[in-house]
Motif scaffolding. Structure first.
Motif, PDB file in Angstrom:
ATOM      1  N   LEU A 109      21.756  23.017  -4.032  1.00 40.93           N
ATOM      2  CA  LEU A 109      21.159  23.502  -2.794  1.00 40.93           C
ATOM      3  C   LEU A 109      22.177  23.518  -1.665  1.00 40.93           C
ATOM      4  O   LEU A 109      22.197  24.450  -0.841  1.00 40.93           O
TER       5      LEU A 109
ATOM      6  N   LEU B 288      23.074  26.738   0.701  1.00 41.37           N
ATOM      7  CA  LEU B 288      22.946  26.698   2.157  1.00 41.37           C
ATOM      8  C   LEU B 288      24.285  26.936   2.845  1.00 41.37           C
ATOM      9  O   LEU B 288      24.359  27.615   3.876  1.00 41.37           O
TER      10      LEU B 288
ATOM     11  N   PHE C 221      20.030  18.952  -8.134  1.00 37.58           N
ATOM     12  CA  PHE C 221      19.480  20.004  -7.293  1.00 37.58           C
ATOM     13  C   PHE C 221      20.038  19.937  -5.870  1.00 37.58           C
ATOM     14  O   PHE C 221      20.202  20.964  -5.210  1.00 37.58           O
TER      15      PHE C 221
ATOM     16  N   TYR D 107      21.765  17.067   6.146  1.00 31.96           N
ATOM     17  CA  TYR D 107      21.593  16.254   4.940  1.00 31.96           C
ATOM     18  C   TYR D 107      21.593  14.765   5.273  1.00 31.96           C
ATOM     19  O   TYR D 107      20.774  13.995   4.746  1.00 31.96           O
TER      20      TYR D 107
END
Length: 301
Positions: free
Chosen positions: A156, A160, A152, A173
């Motif tokens: 993601l 983004l 995931f 991150y």
């Protein structure tokens, strides 16, 4: 997904026949990919237009046809920036030239630090959860959730990066991973909470590595891109090798799991600051592919 499936297959093979079937399966799977890659994976437009091999025109038109674009009659000539000298062959000296040295050194440092943190998390989390008081089964479950979270996290990251600057997403991150690592061991006494944190760490720490792979090609022009990214990944692997070794030494020296996770959190924060320092020119004059192709096809530039 591949890492998770590979781990499940490896565990099944190892339980039935030791380590040899695991290596045999990996060898066969890799060998089967070779003809598929040679048959179906095209070179990039940038690479073909830069290298200009004798067969490049045919390959270029084949790729353009697959993309629904018109064929070209001849290989386009690159647009040379004003004042640029003759192109030199790619190599280590080229990516350490004054114009690229800063970004190259930052790329090496970024890959080293991020891979140091990533391989610490993936290698030591199950063991350190046991050291923190959890059962062996619970520790293994935490390790599995790290891989599942990565599925995931990288997806993601792609979503983004389609809306925000990839460099900024990657910095976020690294900082999110560092914060979660700082909370991880103190939460070990609450089983459900630590599993949730483990999954979230998997989301962000896997995204850190994927983000670096996606970001660093934009630092280099097409004629040195593979060299620059390849060296960055190679330096990163040094961090990947040192990470579990350093963790083991520090455990032997009496460090607690919480201290180790805080150390790696600090390493990832530093990695985020390194990434924030990248200089990416979005108007790089070496990125001449669209203009050159349009001109060669007879269309408007």
């Amino acid at each position: 997904m591949g890492a998770t499936a590979g781990g499940i297959i490896a565990a099944a093979l190892q339980s039935g026949g030791g380590w040899r079937p695991v290596f045999a399966f990996g060898a066969v799977a890799t060998a089967l990919l070779i003809p598929v890659v040679l048959w179906r994976l095209p070179e990039s437009l940038d690479f073909m237009l830069t290298q200009r091999s004798p067969r490049a025109l045919g390959r270029l038109n084949k790729l353009l046809a697959a993309m629904g674009e018109p064929a070209v009659q001849e290989m386009p000539r690159p647009i040379v920036p004003p004042g640029a000298g003759p192109r030199r062959p790619p190599g280590l000296k080229r990516i350490l030239a004054p114009s690229l040295r800063r970004n190259t050194l930052l790329t090496w440092a970024g890959f080293f630090l991020v891979m140091f943190g990533f391989y610490f998390v993936t290698s030591w989390t199950p063991k350190l959860l046991v050291e923190a008081g959890m059962s062996a089964k619970e520790g293994i479950t935490g390790g599995v959730l790290l891989n599942l979270g990565g599925i995931f996290g990288t997806a993601l990251l792609g979503l983004l990066a389609a809306r925000f600057a990839l460099k900024n997403v990657l910095v976020a991150y690294t900082l999110a991973t560092a914060a979660l690592l700082a909370l991880f061991v103190p939460a070990a006494s609450v089983y459900g909470l630590v599993l949730a944190l483990g999954a979230l760490i998997g989301v962000f720490v896997n995204g850190c590595v994927a983000g670096l792979y996606a970001l660093t090609p934009s630092i280099y022009g097409p004629d040195v891109r593979a060299t620059g990214v390849g060296w960055g990944i190679g330096i990163g692997r040094i961090g990947a090798i040192l990470s579990p070794l350093v963790a083991g030494r520090l455990l032997d020296a009496g460090w607690s799991p919480g201290q180790l996770f805080l150390l790696v959190a600090a390493v990832l924060v530093l990695g985020g600051l390194i990434v924030r320092s990248f200089r990416i020119d979005r108007d790089d004059p070496s990125d001449w592919t669209p203009v050159a192709l349009a001109t060669a096809a007879g269309g408007p530039a």
